[in-house]
Scaffold this active site. Structure first.
Site, PDB file in Angstrom:
ATOM      1  N   THR A 116     -12.298   7.339   8.884  1.00 22.46           N
ATOM      2  CA  THR A 116     -13.483   6.736   7.781  1.00 22.46           C
ATOM      3  C   THR A 116     -13.778   5.323   8.047  1.00 22.46           C
ATOM      4  O   THR A 116     -13.073   4.843   8.789  1.00 22.46           O
ATOM      5  CB  THR A 116     -12.426   6.983   6.416  1.00 22.46           C
ATOM      6  OG1 THR A 116     -11.598   5.616   6.453  1.00 22.46           O
ATOM      7  CG2 THR A 116     -11.769   8.317   6.206  1.00 22.46           C
ATOM      8  N   PRO A 117     -14.787   4.864   7.289  1.00 25.43           N
ATOM      9  CA  PRO A 117     -15.223   3.645   7.370  1.00 25.43           C
ATOM     10  C   PRO A 117     -14.126   2.511   7.172  1.00 25.43           C
ATOM     11  O   PRO A 117     -13.795   1.514   7.912  1.00 25.43           O
ATOM     12  CB  PRO A 117     -16.371   3.480   6.701  1.00 25.43           C
ATOM     13  CG  PRO A 117     -16.785   4.833   6.339  1.00 25.43           C
ATOM     14  CD  PRO A 117     -15.583   5.757   6.519  1.00 25.43           C
ATOM     15  N   TYR A 153       0.905  -1.126  -0.093  1.00 24.52           N
ATOM     16  CA  TYR A 153       0.135   0.159   0.089  1.00 24.52           C
ATOM     17  C   TYR A 153       0.670   1.423  -0.148  1.00 24.52           C
ATOM     18  O   TYR A 153       0.600   2.282  -0.792  1.00 24.52           O
ATOM     19  CB  TYR A 153      -0.915   0.081   1.263  1.00 24.52           C
ATOM     20  CG  TYR A 153      -1.458   1.298   1.527  1.00 24.52           C
ATOM     21  CD1 TYR A 153      -2.550   1.717   0.588  1.00 24.52           C
ATOM     22  CD2 TYR A 153      -1.067   2.260   2.447  1.00 24.52           C
ATOM     23  CE1 TYR A 153      -3.313   2.742   0.991  1.00 24.52           C
ATOM     24  CE2 TYR A 153      -1.688   3.353   2.782  1.00 24.52           C
ATOM     25  CZ  TYR A 153      -2.996   3.642   2.168  1.00 24.52           C
ATOM     26  OH  TYR A 153      -3.569   4.770   2.428  1.00 24.52           O
ATOM     27  N   LYS A 159       1.066   4.484  -2.512  1.00 26.88           N
ATOM     28  CA  LYS A 159       1.007   5.898  -2.408  1.00 26.88           C
ATOM     29  C   LYS A 159       2.071   6.704  -2.721  1.00 26.88           C
ATOM     30  O   LYS A 159       2.014   7.739  -3.108  1.00 26.88           O
ATOM     31  CB  LYS A 159       0.869   5.863  -0.943  1.00 26.88           C
ATOM     32  CG  LYS A 159      -0.552   5.355  -0.536  1.00 26.88           C
ATOM     33  CD  LYS A 159      -1.959   6.251  -0.939  1.00 26.88           C
ATOM     34  CE  LYS A 159      -3.014   5.533  -1.659  1.00 26.88           C
ATOM     35  NZ  LYS A 159      -4.228   6.181  -2.142  1.00 26.88           N
ATOM     36  N   ARG A 202      -9.913  -1.927  12.222  1.00 26.16           N
ATOM     37  CA  ARG A 202      -9.558  -2.221  13.670  1.00 26.16           C
ATOM     38  C   ARG A 202      -8.361  -1.758  14.323  1.00 26.16           C
ATOM     39  O   ARG A 202      -7.636  -2.574  14.969  1.00 26.16           O
ATOM     40  CB  ARG A 202      -9.901  -3.711  14.022  1.00 26.16           C
ATOM     41  CG  ARG A 202     -11.232  -4.152  13.443  1.00 26.16           C
ATOM     42  CD  ARG A 202     -11.742  -5.661  13.771  1.00 26.16           C
ATOM     43  NE  ARG A 202     -11.701  -6.168  14.932  1.00 26.16           N
ATOM     44  CZ  ARG A 202     -12.816  -5.895  15.735  1.00 26.16           C
ATOM     45  NH1 ARG A 202     -13.984  -5.531  15.002  1.00 26.16           N
ATOM     46  NH2 ARG A 202     -13.027  -6.290  16.978  1.00 26.16           N
TER      47      ARG A 202
END
Ligand SMILES: NC(=O)c1ccc[n+]([C@@H]2O[C@H](COP(=O)([O-])OP(=O)(O)OC[C@H]3O[C@@H](n4cnc5c(N)ncnc54)[C@H](OP(=O)(O)O)[C@@H]3O)[C@@H](O)[C@H]2O)c1
Length: 267
Positions: free
Chosen positions: A192-193, A157, A161, A199
């Site tokens: 954000t969701p 990730y 980015k 978690r």
């Protein structure tokens, strides 16, 4: 914020615009008189979200249900918006892979590359010539503070980015004299969701408080046209800048890796 409409024009395209930071962009732009064209996957969500914004603000918001992982998604977006005077484009959607590198399948990594890198690149390919031809425009790519250096536990990730930061900064320079503002937004942790769904433990918030999605979107819109890239959150920005300046690269990488693992590793 209200001069966004006069500066950029009547429509903004928000790729990933119905939830989280994307919804923050859509709402801020609608309030500023720029009608958002929102893209998201869920079949009815983009249309319903757009209808709600239109009812609240009187703007001409519209929604398109598309999966940005699909090879022809950006071409389809281009076609759907061909007749609209789009002056601002914001690429928000991302696949966030959290955990050890080997815990993610090759397919998940390909999907992350597609949504996080191919999508933004093709968006630039298609929309920068359109914005340049109008003589003015803006394009924002959402990045992350984790993309400034290698960040363990989100290695893939973070690398995607980094692609967005570096791409947007280069394009900021190329387009700055052609009336088109390009910006990379290096967000820190944002409520954000998607973030909450992972978690996380909300660690070290005294160094970098968790921001709201609305705050990140407002900061980004205010930074557009001023700088090539913007780190969000005042306290987070200064602590991050300080660490980037003072720490040797290996220490910085180790710090980001250990703090990310501490946030996400199950008990
Ligand atoms: N939240 C953070 O802490 C944080 C920190 C740093 C950087 N960022 C960056 O900020 C951006 C936004 O993050 P976020 O947390 O708000 O959540 P997100 O999950 O990246 O974005 C949510 C929006 O994108 C849409 N979306 C996601 N995948 C899509 C796809 N394949 N095709 C079309 N639409 C898609 C979602 O709707 P559907 O689910 O209906 O498709 C929703 O509207 C990302 O680029 C992320 O890397 C976030």
């Amino acid at each position: 914020m209200s001069d966004l409409a006069s500066k950029y024009g009547p429509y903004a395209l928000i790729l990933g615009g119905t939830a989280g930071i994307g919804a923050g962009f859509s709402a801020a732009l609608a309030r500023a008189g720029v009608s958002p064209l929102v893209v998201a996957r869920a079949a009815d969500a983009p249309g319903e979200f757009a209808q709600r914004l239109a009812a609240e603000t009187g703007c001409d918001a519209r929604g398109f249900a598309l999966d940005l992982a699909d090879d022809d998604a950006i071409a389809e977006v281009a076609e759907l918006t061909a007749e609209l005077d789009v002056g601002l484009v914001v690429y928000v959607a991302a696949v966030s892979l959290v955990g050890p590198f080997e815990s993610h399948s090759a397919e998940a990594k390909r999907r992350a590359l597609s949504v996080n890198c191919r999508g933004p690149l093709e968006t630039c390919d298609v929309f920068l010539p359109r914005l340049r031809a109008r003589g003015r425009g803006g394009l924002i790519l959402m990045s992350s503070a984790s993309g400034h250096q290698g960040t363990g536990w989100v290695s893939t990730y973070a690398a995607t980015k980094a692609f967005n930061t570096v791409l947007a900064e280069g394009l900021w320079w190329e387009y700055r004299e052609q009336g088109v503002d390009v910006l990379a937004v290096e967000a820190g942790r944002t409520e954000t969701p998607t973030y909450r769904g992972q978690r996380p433990r909300d660690t070290a918030t005294w160094i970098a408080p968790i921001q709201s999605a609305d705050a990140v979107a407002s900061e980004a819109l205010a930074a557009l046209g001023r700088v090539p890239s913007h780190l969000t959150g005042t306290r987070g920005r200064w602590s991050t800048r300080l660490m980037r300046t003072l720490l040797p690269r290996r220490t910085l990488v180790a710090l980001y890796g250990s703090s990310t693992r501490a946030m996400f590793e199950p008990e």
